[in-house]
Scaffold this motif. Sequence first.
Motif, mmCIF file in Angstrom:
data_model
loop_
_atom_site.group_PDB
_atom_site.id
_atom_site.type_symbol
_atom_site.label_atom_id
_atom_site.label_comp_id
_atom_site.label_asym_id
_atom_site.label_seq_id
_atom_site.Cartn_x
_atom_site.Cartn_y
_atom_site.Cartn_z
ATOM 1 N N MET A 151 -52.831 -25.336 -21.508
ATOM 2 C CA MET A 151 -51.725 -24.551 -20.958
ATOM 3 C C MET A 151 -51.321 -25.056 -19.574
ATOM 4 O O MET A 151 -50.134 -24.993 -19.204
ATOM 5 N N ASN A 152 -52.305 -25.541 -18.796
ATOM 6 C CA ASN A 152 -51.986 -26.005 -17.447
ATOM 7 C C ASN A 152 -51.042 -27.207 -17.475
ATOM 8 O O ASN A 152 -50.133 -27.328 -16.649
ATOM 9 N N ARG A 153 -51.230 -28.120 -18.430
ATOM 10 C CA ARG A 153 -50.337 -29.282 -18.520
ATOM 11 C C ARG A 153 -48.939 -28.873 -18.957
ATOM 12 O O ARG A 153 -47.930 -29.404 -18.472
ATOM 13 N N VAL A 154 -48.860 -27.946 -19.912
ATOM 14 C CA VAL A 154 -47.549 -27.465 -20.364
ATOM 15 C C VAL A 154 -46.801 -26.799 -19.213
ATOM 16 O O VAL A 154 -45.605 -27.045 -18.983
ATOM 17 N N ALA A 155 -47.500 -25.942 -18.450
ATOM 18 C CA ALA A 155 -46.864 -25.243 -17.328
ATOM 19 C C ALA A 155 -46.444 -26.218 -16.241
ATOM 20 O O ALA A 155 -45.352 -26.099 -15.657
ATOM 21 N N ALA A 156 -47.294 -27.212 -15.927
ATOM 22 C CA ALA A 156 -46.959 -28.173 -14.877
ATOM 23 C C ALA A 156 -45.755 -29.022 -15.258
ATOM 24 O O ALA A 156 -44.889 -29.306 -14.419
ATOM 25 N N PHE A 157 -45.680 -29.438 -16.518
ATOM 26 C CA PHE A 157 -44.545 -30.249 -16.942
ATOM 27 C C PHE A 157 -43.250 -29.442 -16.872
ATOM 28 O O PHE A 157 -42.192 -29.981 -16.503
ATOM 29 N N ALA A 158 -43.308 -28.148 -17.217
ATOM 30 C CA ALA A 158 -42.105 -27.311 -17.105
ATOM 31 C C ALA A 158 -41.681 -27.152 -15.654
ATOM 32 O O ALA A 158 -40.482 -27.088 -15.341
ATOM 33 N N LEU A 159 -42.653 -27.109 -14.714
ATOM 34 C CA LEU A 159 -42.320 -26.963 -13.294
ATOM 35 C C LEU A 159 -41.587 -28.187 -12.742
ATOM 36 O O LEU A 159 -40.896 -28.080 -11.726
ATOM 37 N N LEU A 160 -41.736 -29.339 -13.360
ATOM 38 C CA LEU A 160 -41.048 -30.539 -12.878
ATOM 39 C C LEU A 160 -39.544 -30.448 -13.052
ATOM 40 O O LEU A 160 -38.789 -31.147 -12.359
ATOM 41 N N PHE A 161 -39.072 -29.604 -13.972
ATOM 42 C CA PHE A 161 -37.645 -29.580 -14.307
ATOM 43 C C PHE A 161 -37.023 -28.195 -14.173
ATOM 44 O O PHE A 161 -35.802 -28.079 -14.272
ATOM 45 N N LEU A 162 -37.836 -27.139 -13.965
ATOM 46 C CA LEU A 162 -37.326 -25.779 -13.888
ATOM 47 C C LEU A 162 -37.830 -25.105 -12.619
ATOM 48 O O LEU A 162 -38.822 -25.533 -12.031
ATOM 49 N N GLN A 163 -37.136 -24.032 -12.233
ATOM 50 C CA GLN A 163 -37.623 -23.203 -11.143
ATOM 51 C C GLN A 163 -38.882 -22.459 -11.582
ATOM 52 O O GLN A 163 -39.194 -22.364 -12.765
ATOM 53 N N GLU A 164 -39.611 -21.904 -10.612
ATOM 54 C CA GLU A 164 -40.923 -21.330 -10.911
ATOM 55 C C GLU A 164 -40.835 -20.216 -11.947
ATOM 56 O O GLU A 164 -41.572 -20.210 -12.942
ATOM 57 N N GLU A 165 -39.952 -19.275 -11.763
ATOM 58 C CA GLU A 165 -39.844 -18.153 -12.713
ATOM 59 C C GLU A 165 -39.328 -18.636 -14.065
ATOM 60 O O GLU A 165 -39.789 -18.176 -15.117
ATOM 61 N N ASP A 166 -38.369 -19.560 -14.063
ATOM 62 C CA ASP A 166 -37.881 -20.116 -15.332
ATOM 63 C C ASP A 166 -38.992 -20.868 -16.064
ATOM 64 O O ASP A 166 -39.080 -20.816 -17.300
ATOM 65 N N ALA A 167 -39.851 -21.581 -15.316
ATOM 66 C CA ALA A 167 -40.978 -22.276 -15.945
ATOM 67 C C ALA A 167 -41.975 -21.283 -16.546
ATOM 68 O O ALA A 167 -42.569 -21.550 -17.603
ATOM 69 N N PHE A 168 -42.171 -20.130 -15.890
ATOM 70 C CA PHE A 168 -43.046 -19.096 -16.468
ATOM 71 C C PHE A 168 -42.494 -18.604 -17.805
ATOM 72 O O PHE A 168 -43.232 -18.470 -18.792
ATOM 73 N N TRP A 169 -41.201 -18.341 -17.868
ATOM 74 C CA TRP A 169 -40.623 -17.873 -19.134
ATOM 75 C C TRP A 169 -40.637 -18.980 -20.185
ATOM 76 O O TRP A 169 -40.699 -18.699 -21.384
#
Length: 875
Positions: free
Chosen positions: A658-676
């Motif tokens: 899950m940590n890799r999936v969340a980190a990769f989303a943070l590279l392209f999205l804002q923090e709250e958008d990456a959480f969703w």
Amino acid sequence: MADGDGTIAVGNLIDTSDTPLDCEQDKQCLIKDTSNYSQEITRPPLCGFLTLHSKTGLMKSYKTKWFVYSDNVGKLLYYKSKGELRPEGEIFITHATFSFDVKDKPGVFEIRVGEMVTVLEAADREEMFTWLQELQTRRKDITKKLSRPGILKVSNASKDTSAESNGDTNTVLDEHPHIVLREDQKHLCDKPTVSHSINKLSHNVSKAAGSAKQRLSAMFNRKSTADEISTCDSCLALSQDLYEAEEEARVAKVELSANQAVLKMLNDQTNLLTQQNMSLKASMEVYKDPNLANQVDQEHEIRKLKLKVDELNQICERLKLDNKSLECEVSDLKERQEMCTETISAKDSVIVALSQKLEACTSIPSPTSPHIDYATVEPFHESVKDKLEAYELQNKFLNKEILELHSVRLEDEKRMQELHTKNMELEAIFYQLQSKYLLVLNEMNKPQLDETGDTKPVDELMGRLLDEAINQEQTGGVELRDSLNSSHRAAKKYDSYGFEIEEWSDDIASKAAGLQRMSENVLASMFESPEAVSLRVKWENYLAVVSSQDIQRSVEFKNLIRAGIPKDHREKVWNILINFHVKKFRASVGTGYYTRLVQKHSRSKHNPVAKQIELDLRRTLPNNRHFEADDSEGIPKLRRMLLAYSYHNPTVGYCQGMNRVAAFALLFLQEEDAFWCLVAIIDFIMPPDYFSPSMVAAQADQRVLREILSEKLPKVTAHLESLEIDISLFSFNWFLTLFIESIPTCTVLRIWDSFLCEGIKILFRYATAFFKFNEEGILNTRDFLSANQHLREMAANMVDVEKLTDIAFKEINPFPIRAINVKRAMYLQQVKAELKELNALRSEFKSQRPDIEFESEDDIEEGDDFQDQAEMITL
């Protein structure tokens, strides 16, 4: 022209006092007409006396200087007096701005160049405006001159020569549309003695040029005296004579070129008449035979009819063009009419409102109205009127100044773009030459055999040059690249996504290949491929027509996503795809849900997964600059996201991957958008129990993938089974991290684009495409070690995204999701039964050996890496 106080006004730019003109309007018409003789006529000099305001400490000084504008360098030079040869200072006009304040003394204006401000004062406001207008014109001229290729100025003489060499009448008339023949010259086109008139005109040209030359020699042969230096009336008279002589010579040249064109036209007509005469003679011979005569008449009539048809077609085309132009004019007039109507209606409404206010004011009785002293009010009105006029003049001037500065800025941007392109080309050439230089030095440094077969000694110079080239690449190469293009300074170690670029090895061939790749990358960054341009235009058109709220799942939208999402639109499109999955849930929990989850952790005393999350933060993406250290900007965001999700879904809590999936989303999205995005993937897209401690769904999907490979790639499956290799050792990480592990970023982005839109089926498509892409290489392996090494390096070599995508969506079709769901349900039952049996054996073994402590499933989850879990699950 000298003023009463000895200053020279700007109005003496062109002295026309000796010309036989009636009024100033005729002078302006003469200047306008003569300026059209050439495309680039030299402007009259700009000079005069101005007062220079300067400030030294607390002291202010006002000194009158002689100012002269230099057209060659674009500078306004000022001298101590009019006769001085060395200037006291200069003002750059190329990037200067001009302004004045109506509150200042009339005639005071400013010239601002960067942070330097020069305050000048003219005799009055009219002279100030003349200076400002002339300086704006000179600034525009020098800007256009600098923006030309090569910054070279073509002389008027070369243009006149080219006009004379071209015999086309239209060219001459286009270059001089204002020239009209006099009444005594109109018969030149009709008389046959054109050569005589041409000779006469040539004589006039030579005579005019000779008189101009004599005037010039007489002017320059005279000795300069102190009186001549102090007064410029004689100089102005001589310059005016020279100007008139040049104009006479120029007019004579134009007349000569026009008559030469007429002569050529008459020669062409003579040739045409000769050909017609010959054709008539041939037709007379034909008329002796009646049959041939009739046939010739018919052919002649046919030719006439064809000519008429061609003429009618041309007339029709001209009428069509005229019709289109008239339609455009009608549409413009309609738009103007609508604008005028709206303006009139707005004015009417304002008039009505003001009339109502006026009536209301007049209707109020004012018995005790004070007495108005008109003697004091009238001067106040006059002063207000003067200020209003001054502000109007200032507003007009500033508007013009803004337009001029805008044009200058556009020219500068164009010039900077050209320089940037040239810089990129030079950098690419530099990398290519350096690569070839290393290869040549390496080749020359190798030992060679002589004629007898003995080894020649290596030249020490070649070895020293090779060492210097290598040291320069290691030490000074980076500085040289930075000096060539500062935009690549940040890309020295990381790519545009923050991932570390692989360093070159010490091998010379590897360094040369790396330099060649850098050259290709620089050239590729300069030009966008036609496919990329077409895709970007399609996305821009689609997003312009359809708003974010109106986008729905459709075939067109899915095909666009499969083709790839441009970098500029990825964040917006990903948020739209995520909203497809979590829209209802977000509406039910309300706004601020993520903030409440983050605050919940700060109030909580204990979280069972917080320790494991802290251990995995630094191991998430160690090769990315956003997560490589404890103080990296992405670490706090990733910590908050994972803790917030552990409170959002306590059943799953936290699982490695899950940590890799969340980190990769943070590279392209804002923090709250990456959480969703994380919520959409784990709760809605992936099957249940995928990230649970037992990973039941993940194990079942590995068996589904093996069955799909046996159907789509039977040879590959049989070959791997013969070598006793289980693909789950490699594919388990792909599915659990959504292909983030050891795969090029460009490929991962294309997979994620389709995965967020179409779901988990995309993982099976691309996993199968990986094996299909490397089918030949896998079949060429002969033992367990070579096959295992090839499969481990296979993912890192998936850089051809277009070919891989073509395999995933075309070559391995059909790929129905229903078949995947049926196979997953079957294998899910098998895995659960096997785990139940394994737990029973474990309980029985524990009861037999109570003295031994065993690890629980939670302990297994907190291992160093989920690769160990994949191997355990496979066993």
